[in-house]
Scaffold this motif. Structure first.
Motif, PDB file in Angstrom:
ATOM      1  N   THR A 357       0.825  -1.206   0.000  1.00  0.00           N
ATOM      2  CA  THR A 357       0.000   0.000   0.000  1.00  0.00           C
ATOM      3  C   THR A 357       0.861   1.259   0.000  1.00  0.00           C
ATOM      4  O   THR A 357       1.891   1.325   0.683  1.00  0.00           O
ATOM      5  CB  THR A 357      -0.911   0.027   1.253  1.00  0.00           C
ATOM      6  OG1 THR A 357      -1.729  -1.138   1.250  1.00  0.00           O
ATOM      7  CG2 THR A 357      -1.786   1.259   1.266  1.00  0.00           C
ATOM      8  N   LEU A 358       0.427   2.249  -0.800  1.00  0.00           N
ATOM      9  CA  LEU A 358       1.029   3.576  -0.769  1.00  0.00           C
ATOM     10  C   LEU A 358      -0.110   4.577  -0.706  1.00  0.00           C
ATOM     11  O   LEU A 358      -0.917   4.680  -1.624  1.00  0.00           O
ATOM     12  CB  LEU A 358       1.909   3.808  -1.990  1.00  0.00           C
ATOM     13  CG  LEU A 358       2.766   5.086  -1.966  1.00  0.00           C
ATOM     14  CD1 LEU A 358       4.040   4.891  -2.771  1.00  0.00           C
ATOM     15  CD2 LEU A 358       1.995   6.291  -2.499  1.00  0.00           C
ATOM     16  N   LEU A 359      -0.182   5.307   0.415  1.00  0.00           N
ATOM     17  CA  LEU A 359      -1.247   6.275   0.645  1.00  0.00           C
ATOM     18  C   LEU A 359      -0.650   7.675   0.722  1.00  0.00           C
ATOM     19  O   LEU A 359       0.268   7.925   1.499  1.00  0.00           O
ATOM     20  CB  LEU A 359      -1.991   5.945   1.947  1.00  0.00           C
ATOM     21  CG  LEU A 359      -2.992   6.981   2.472  1.00  0.00           C
ATOM     22  CD1 LEU A 359      -4.128   7.191   1.483  1.00  0.00           C
ATOM     23  CD2 LEU A 359      -3.522   6.569   3.838  1.00  0.00           C
ATOM     24  N   GLU A 360      -1.183   8.598  -0.070  1.00  0.00           N
ATOM     25  CA  GLU A 360      -0.768   9.995  -0.020  1.00  0.00           C
ATOM     26  C   GLU A 360      -1.928  10.827   0.511  1.00  0.00           C
ATOM     27  O   GLU A 360      -3.066  10.704   0.027  1.00  0.00           O
ATOM     28  CB  GLU A 360      -0.357  10.475  -1.416  1.00  0.00           C
ATOM     29  CG  GLU A 360       0.881   9.762  -1.952  1.00  0.00           C
ATOM     30  CD  GLU A 360       1.276  10.248  -3.338  1.00  0.00           C
ATOM     31  OE1 GLU A 360       0.387  10.795  -4.033  1.00  0.00           O
ATOM     32  OE2 GLU A 360       2.455  10.091  -3.705  1.00  0.00           O
ATOM     33  N   VAL A 361      -1.643  11.664   1.506  1.00  0.00           N
ATOM     34  CA  VAL A 361      -2.706  12.438   2.137  1.00  0.00           C
ATOM     35  C   VAL A 361      -2.146  13.778   2.618  1.00  0.00           C
ATOM     36  O   VAL A 361      -0.988  13.878   3.026  1.00  0.00           O
ATOM     37  CB  VAL A 361      -3.312  11.651   3.322  1.00  0.00           C
ATOM     38  CG1 VAL A 361      -2.252  11.332   4.365  1.00  0.00           C
ATOM     39  CG2 VAL A 361      -4.477  12.403   3.943  1.00  0.00           C
ATOM     40  N   THR A 362      -2.965  14.827   2.548  1.00  0.00           N
ATOM     41  CA  THR A 362      -2.624  16.135   3.110  1.00  0.00           C
ATOM     42  C   THR A 362      -3.437  16.328   4.372  1.00  0.00           C
ATOM     43  O   THR A 362      -4.676  16.245   4.352  1.00  0.00           O
ATOM     44  CB  THR A 362      -2.924  17.263   2.109  1.00  0.00           C
ATOM     45  OG1 THR A 362      -2.132  17.070   0.924  1.00  0.00           O
ATOM     46  CG2 THR A 362      -2.588  18.618   2.711  1.00  0.00           C
TER      47      THR A 362
END
Length: 394
Positions: A357-362
């Protein structure tokens, strides 16, 4: 010529009419009126030779015609010491034959060169039994028999008690599953909602197949099944599950791919899962190692184990969260605890390589965030690596 349709067996239709090119190898060509008869209870001797027809990318075949009655349970067996056998049975509709069943090695317990089909006749009428070589080069003598299937005499369900192993035997006198014509023994137990159980099936005589379900309207409704979960290899099976409701449950024990013999079945209760544990602090740029196991808390939505990690974030901070495991399909969610309740900000199943899994979040606000590391599937276990990278360090 006969046109054989494989629709009943889920295989593409094969053109066998006179217009088909013999070299296409697409199907079996024969004159239905010339097929010799075979009666239920009869055994015939035959030989496959170069002069016999062939097709379906297999070797030569002989065809035998028989009449059968709807609901009749029959067993067809083909044996040869010189080639790998292949059996097909189909119902005739004039010049068309719909395949009812086929088998390569059911007469060898899943191994060897013999074939056996146990099937229920779907409708009264004329049928064809095709005795064929599995390989194109197969030639030689064979024995073909068509018999009434033995009536089940040991098919009644038995009660099984938690913590008390039972031994049994799969035999031709057992009940037969409608969906795959496999012999099975059935066991029942009373379960309660939220109960965590483990069921293990072991045998030295056959490759085991374990199914757990409930009876609904007189039919078996499967909830879980397993072929090799007991260690992930060999011939033993294991099902771990959390029961969703109170009631009577059914365990079905059967061989995978045919076979008979003795087995041992165990039903055990697993300890209750732990409640949520305090989140472990996580620093950006530092790889954290974790393990999901049977003692971890479980999400009620999908029965997946999870660990909690905490991260101190800032408003507008961009995070990249990676979760990697060679043992299970990973799943990551990030959120905040508000008045004791989880409020999700973002989640991701994949995005990385393979099942990672690769999750990008601000981040929407400054404060403590909770990262939930868990598996995509129910009750999957194993080790994993968690890594958070932040825009603050870029």
């Amino acid at each position: 010529m006969i046109k054989i349709q494989r629709g009943a067996a889920g295989v593409a239709a094969a053109c066998l009419m006179a217009a088909c090119a013999p070299s296409a190898g697409a199907g079996l060509q024969m004159q239905p009126g010339t097929a010799p008869p075979i009666r239920v209870g009869q055994t015939v001797q035959g030989t496959l030779a170069d002069t016999d027809p062939s097709g379906l990318e297999r070797g030569p075949f002989d065809a035998y015609r028989f009449d059968a009655t709807a609901g009749q349970q029959l067993v067809a067996t083909m044996e040869s010491d010189t080639f790998d056998t292949y059996l097909t049975v189909g119902r005739l509709y004039g010049p068309v034959m719909d395949v009812v069943d086929s088998d390569d090695d059911g007469g060898s317990g899943g191994e060897g060169t013999n074939s056996q089909m146990r099937f229920t006749v779907p409708a009264t009428g004329a049928y064809v039994l095709i005795a064929q070589s599995f390989a194109e080069e197969g030639r030689g003598a064979y024995t073909l028999s068509l018999n009434q299937a033995p009536a089940p005499t040991t098919g009644a369900s038995q009660a099984i008690t938690l913590g008390q192993p039972v031994t049994g035997e799969i035999a031709e006198t057992d009940n037969v599953a409608d969906e795959d014509d496999a012999f099975y023994d059935a066991y029942t137990f009373a379960g309660r909602a939220g109960q965590r159980i483990a069921i293990t099936l072991e045998s030295e005589d056959f490759d085991t197949y374990l199914r757990v379900g409930r009876m609904e309207g007189g039919s078996f409704e499967e909830l879980e099944s397993d072929d090799d979960g007991a260690g992930g290899q060999g011939t033993n099976s294991m099902v771990r599950m959390t029961l969703e409701e109170d009631g009577q449950y059914v365990i079905r024990v059967s061989p995978l791919g045919g076979g008979e013999g003795a087995y041992t079945l165990r039903l055990e209760e697993r300890a209750a899962a732990r409640g949520p544990q305090p989140a472990q602090p996580l620093q950006a740029g530092v790889r954290a190692q974790g393990v999901l196991d049977e003692d971890d808390p479980v999400l009620e939505s999908d029965n997946s184990y999870y660990d909690l990690w905490s991260y101190q974030g800032r408003e507008g901070e961009a995070l990249t969260i990676q979760m990697m495991s060679e043992d299970f399909d990973t799943y990551v969610a990030i959120g905040r605890m508000v008045n004791g309740e989880w409020e999700e900000v973002a989640s991701m199943d994949d995005g990385g390589e393979g099942t990672n899994t690769l999750l990008e979040v601000t981040l929407p606000a400054t404060g403590e965030y909770v990262i939930r590391a868990n598996s995509f599937g129910a009750e999957e276990t194993g080790s994993y690596t968690l890594l958070v990278e932040t825009s603050r360090d870029r």
